[in-house]
Enzyme design. Structure first.
Site, PDB file in Angstrom:
ATOM      1  N   GLY A   1      35.035  36.506  41.931  1.00 11.99           N
ATOM      2  CA  GLY A   1      35.235  35.478  42.850  1.00 11.99           C
ATOM      3  C   GLY A   1      35.405  34.172  41.957  1.00 11.99           C
ATOM      4  O   GLY A   1      36.195  33.231  42.467  1.00 11.99           O
TER       5      GLY A   1
ATOM      6  N   ASP B   1      34.522  41.460  31.404  1.00 14.49           N
ATOM      7  CA  ASP B   1      34.490  42.252  32.627  1.00 14.49           C
ATOM      8  C   ASP B   1      34.695  43.811  32.615  1.00 14.49           C
ATOM      9  O   ASP B   1      35.277  44.046  31.697  1.00 14.49           O
ATOM     10  CB  ASP B   1      35.320  41.704  33.673  1.00 14.49           C
TER      11      ASP B   1
ATOM     12  N   SER C   1      38.029  45.139  48.916  1.00 13.70           N
ATOM     13  CA  SER C   1      37.554  43.970  49.300  1.00 13.70           C
ATOM     14  C   SER C   1      37.460  42.766  48.402  1.00 13.70           C
ATOM     15  O   SER C   1      36.839  41.905  48.805  1.00 13.70           O
ATOM     16  CB  SER C   1      35.958  44.797  49.580  1.00 13.70           C
ATOM     17  N   ASN C   2      37.788  42.873  47.105  1.00 16.77           N
ATOM     18  CA  ASN C   2      37.867  41.793  46.316  1.00 16.77           C
ATOM     19  C   ASN C   2      38.832  40.736  46.709  1.00 16.77           C
ATOM     20  O   ASN C   2      38.870  39.556  46.667  1.00 16.77           O
ATOM     21  CB  ASN C   2      38.196  42.007  44.886  1.00 16.77           C
ATOM     22  N   LEU C   3      40.006  41.153  47.456  1.00 10.20           N
ATOM     23  CA  LEU C   3      41.249  40.420  47.727  1.00 10.20           C
ATOM     24  C   LEU C   3      41.135  39.126  48.663  1.00 10.20           C
ATOM     25  O   LEU C   3      41.825  38.069  48.627  1.00 10.20           O
ATOM     26  CB  LEU C   3      42.271  41.111  48.055  1.00 10.20           C
TER      27      LEU C   3
ATOM     28  N   ARG D   1      38.800  36.928  48.390  1.00 13.28           N
ATOM     29  CA  ARG D   1      38.499  35.792  47.541  1.00 13.28           C
ATOM     30  C   ARG D   1      38.827  35.613  46.235  1.00 13.28           C
ATOM     31  O   ARG D   1      38.978  34.781  45.567  1.00 13.28           O
ATOM     32  CB  ARG D   1      37.132  35.497  47.530  1.00 13.28           C
TER      33      ARG D   1
ATOM     34  N   LYS E   1      40.111  44.737  36.226  1.00 20.57           N
ATOM     35  CA  LYS E   1      39.990  43.258  36.625  1.00 20.57           C
ATOM     36  C   LYS E   1      40.762  42.625  35.165  1.00 20.57           C
ATOM     37  O   LYS E   1      41.156  41.450  35.261  1.00 20.57           O
ATOM     38  CB  LYS E   1      38.705  42.922  37.007  1.00 20.57           C
TER      39      LYS E   1
ATOM     40  N   ASN F   1      24.703  38.456  39.408  1.00 24.13           N
ATOM     41  CA  ASN F   1      23.515  38.930  39.184  1.00 24.13           C
ATOM     42  C   ASN F   1      22.752  38.091  38.552  1.00 24.13           C
ATOM     43  O   ASN F   1      22.982  37.277  37.616  1.00 24.13           O
ATOM     44  CB  ASN F   1      23.649  40.271  38.957  1.00 24.13           C
TER      45      ASN F   1
ATOM     46  N   CYS G   1      26.410  38.754  47.086  1.00 29.16           N
ATOM     47  CA  CYS G   1      27.649  38.433  48.220  1.00 29.16           C
ATOM     48  C   CYS G   1      28.036  39.826  48.651  1.00 29.16           C
ATOM     49  O   CYS G   1      28.476  39.747  49.849  1.00 29.16           O
ATOM     50  CB  CYS G   1      28.546  37.776  47.350  1.00 29.16           C
TER      51      CYS G   1
ATOM     52  N   CYS H   1      21.500  51.094  53.311  1.00 37.26           N
ATOM     53  CA  CYS H   1      22.049  49.915  53.555  1.00 37.26           C
ATOM     54  C   CYS H   1      23.417  49.860  53.215  1.00 37.26           C
ATOM     55  O   CYS H   1      23.847  50.875  53.447  1.00 37.26           O
ATOM     56  CB  CYS H   1      21.231  48.807  52.970  1.00 37.26           C
TER      57      CYS H   1
END
Length: 480
Positions: free
Chosen positions: A141, A162, A169-171, A173, A186, A231, A288, A438
């Site tokens: 992000g 990285d 789900s990354n796209l 942001r 990435k 983190n 996040c 969760c």
């Protein structure tokens, strides 16, 4: 002490500041005096050799009569009997380094023309950007906008650390990646996009997580470190490494609708530990991935980080050192808090006690200390599926928020949000087997700990949460 008159050999890159002389005769009994005479004769060369505190820049090595004195007190070294001093670029490791640029090509002049006509940047500043080396921790992000804008600005070399792959789900942001990059590393996706923006950029790719074993080796060759982590263990690791290496740490963090930015470990400013001496307990602050983030937010915070990085390299303006910027997207308000270096800080204080990297997983409470028993048991999604198929008597406790439960759920699960759990313990059978679940495993771990503390004895945590359920059991369950 009699003064001698050695010659200082000028490298090609610096001859533009010495009227193209390849050597200059100077007077001085020590290296400091000789360099002072050089800068008196050619004042323009001073800022290329010394920082704002008057110390030799980290990339400047001095040789006396061909002897490397980098591990000695460079400026106090006696020049008695010396004939020549050589100013040469540092050579470290086996990594190719970016040579100090002599000039910009015609194509680069056209590319950076809007910088070149800024008096605060100009040709000299653009050459500084081209000579600069920036380490970018994370291509997610925050790393996405930072990488894009530093590449466009003309930074000569960027190292990306990285080990993740692009997920759909990354796209929302991470604008450096595209739909066609889903499943790619990435590192590769970010490097391709950055070099498409600026083919003059050199990208170093580190396909690894940053650890106590590799951090100093990776970061030592870069001028500025940009923290794009998500983190706490890595954030404290980056901070401590920057303090030890004396590298500016351009910090940013995001959560939901709020962001923070500042510059740590720069000059005599504070470090991250001065602001947050200890991390929060595990699970107290959701990531996040668990708490969500407005997709636009990292763009704004990342641009602030990129701006601070460029200012540090150019030596212009007022950086965020000693200032913490807080941003609230919902109210569109910025606040600024003053920061101070803690003289008792264990890393950057007057008498530091942490002088080498530590175990950051243990420091952040994510790994039990040596000799201590491991955390309570976990159960895999496949094992939970087997229990459900067998119609076993157990409770699958979903501790996500109601809006998450609406997105997707495991049939038969009992929804009690983590925040409501302490008040709703009576709804659970203390003699029953309970499996907590969760999104990805963090909140359910905390729920399990809470239940154990309140007398529940037959409690387990489903590893990986519903995301792992989607990967391992039922791909029709959407991932968010």
């Amino acid at each position: 002490m009699p003064k001698t008159m050695p010659k200082i050999l000028i490298p090609t890159a610096l001859r533009q500041f010495t009227a193209q002389h390849d050597s200059v005769s100077v007077t001085g009994a020590t290296v400091a005096e000789a360099l002072a005479d050089l800068t008196a004769q050619f004042p323009e060369i001073k800022k290329n050799l010394f920082n704002d505190q008057g110390k030799l820049r980290s990339f400047v090595n001095i040789y006396v009569n061909d002897e490397d004195i980098r591990y000695l007190d460079k400026e106090a070294t006696n020049l008695e009997g010396a004939e020549t001093l050589s100013i040469v670029p540092s050579i470290a490791g086996g990594t190719a380094t970016l040579a100090e640029p002599v000039a910009l090509s015609n194509e680069e002049v056209a590319r950076y023309s809007r910088h070149l006509i800024l008096p605060e940047v100009g040709m000299e500043g653009q050459l500084k950007l081209k000579a600069a080396k920036v380490a970018l921790i994370g291509a997610g992000g925050l790393g996405a906008p930072v990488g894009l804008y530093l590449a466009a600005a003309g930074i000569g070399r960027i190292g990306i650390v990285d080990f993740d792959v692009v997920d759909a789900s990354n796209l929302q942001r991470q604008v450096i990646h595209g739909t066609e990059d889903i499943g790619r590393k990435k590192l590769d996706s970010a490097a391709d996009r950055m070099q498409d923006i600026n083919p003059h950029l050199i990208v170093d790719k580190f396909d690894t997580g940053l650890t106590r074993d590799n951090a100093l080796g990776i970061l030592k060759d870069y001028d500025v470190v940009v923290d794009g982590t998500d983190n706490f263990p890595t954030r404290y690791l980056v901070n401590d490494a920057c303090v030890i290496l004396k590298k500016p740490n351009v910090y940013g963090s995001i959560f939901r609708f709020e962001g923070q930015a500042t510059v740590f470990a720069y000059e005599d400013g504070p470090c991250y530990r001065c602001l947050y001496p200890e991390p929060p307990p595990p699970g107290l602050v959701p990531s996040c991935a668990e708490g969500g983030v407005l997709g636009i937010l990292p763009g704004l915070i990342g641009v602030i980080q990129a701006t601070e990085t460029v200012k540090i390299i150019l030596g212009i303006g007022e950086t965020l050192k000693n200032r913490l910027v807080l941003y609230d997207a919902l109210t569109m308000r910025f606040r600024e808090l003053k920061l101070r270096r803690n003289t008792e800080c264990p890393v950057c204080g007057d008498n530091p006690t942490i002088k080498e990297l530590i175990d950051y997983q243990e420091f952040c409470g994510l790994r039990p200390p040596a000799g201590q028993a491991a955390a309570s048991p976990v159960v895999s999604p496949k094992e939970v599926k087997s229990l459900l198929d067998q119609r076993a008597a157990f409770t699958l406790l979903d501790v996500r928020e109601p809006y998450e439960y609406q997105i997707c759920r495991i049939p038969g699960s009992l929804p009690i949000p983590l925040g409501e759990l302490p008040k709703r313990l009576s709804e659970l059978d203390r003699n029953s087997d309970i499996v907590c679940q969760c999104k990805s495993g963090g909140r359910s771990q905390k729920a399990m700990d809470l239940l154990l503390q309140n007398g529940f004895t037959r409690v387990r945590n489903m590893s990986g949460g519903i995301l792992a359920w989607s990967d391992q059991v039922d791909p029709s369950v959407p991932k968010y």
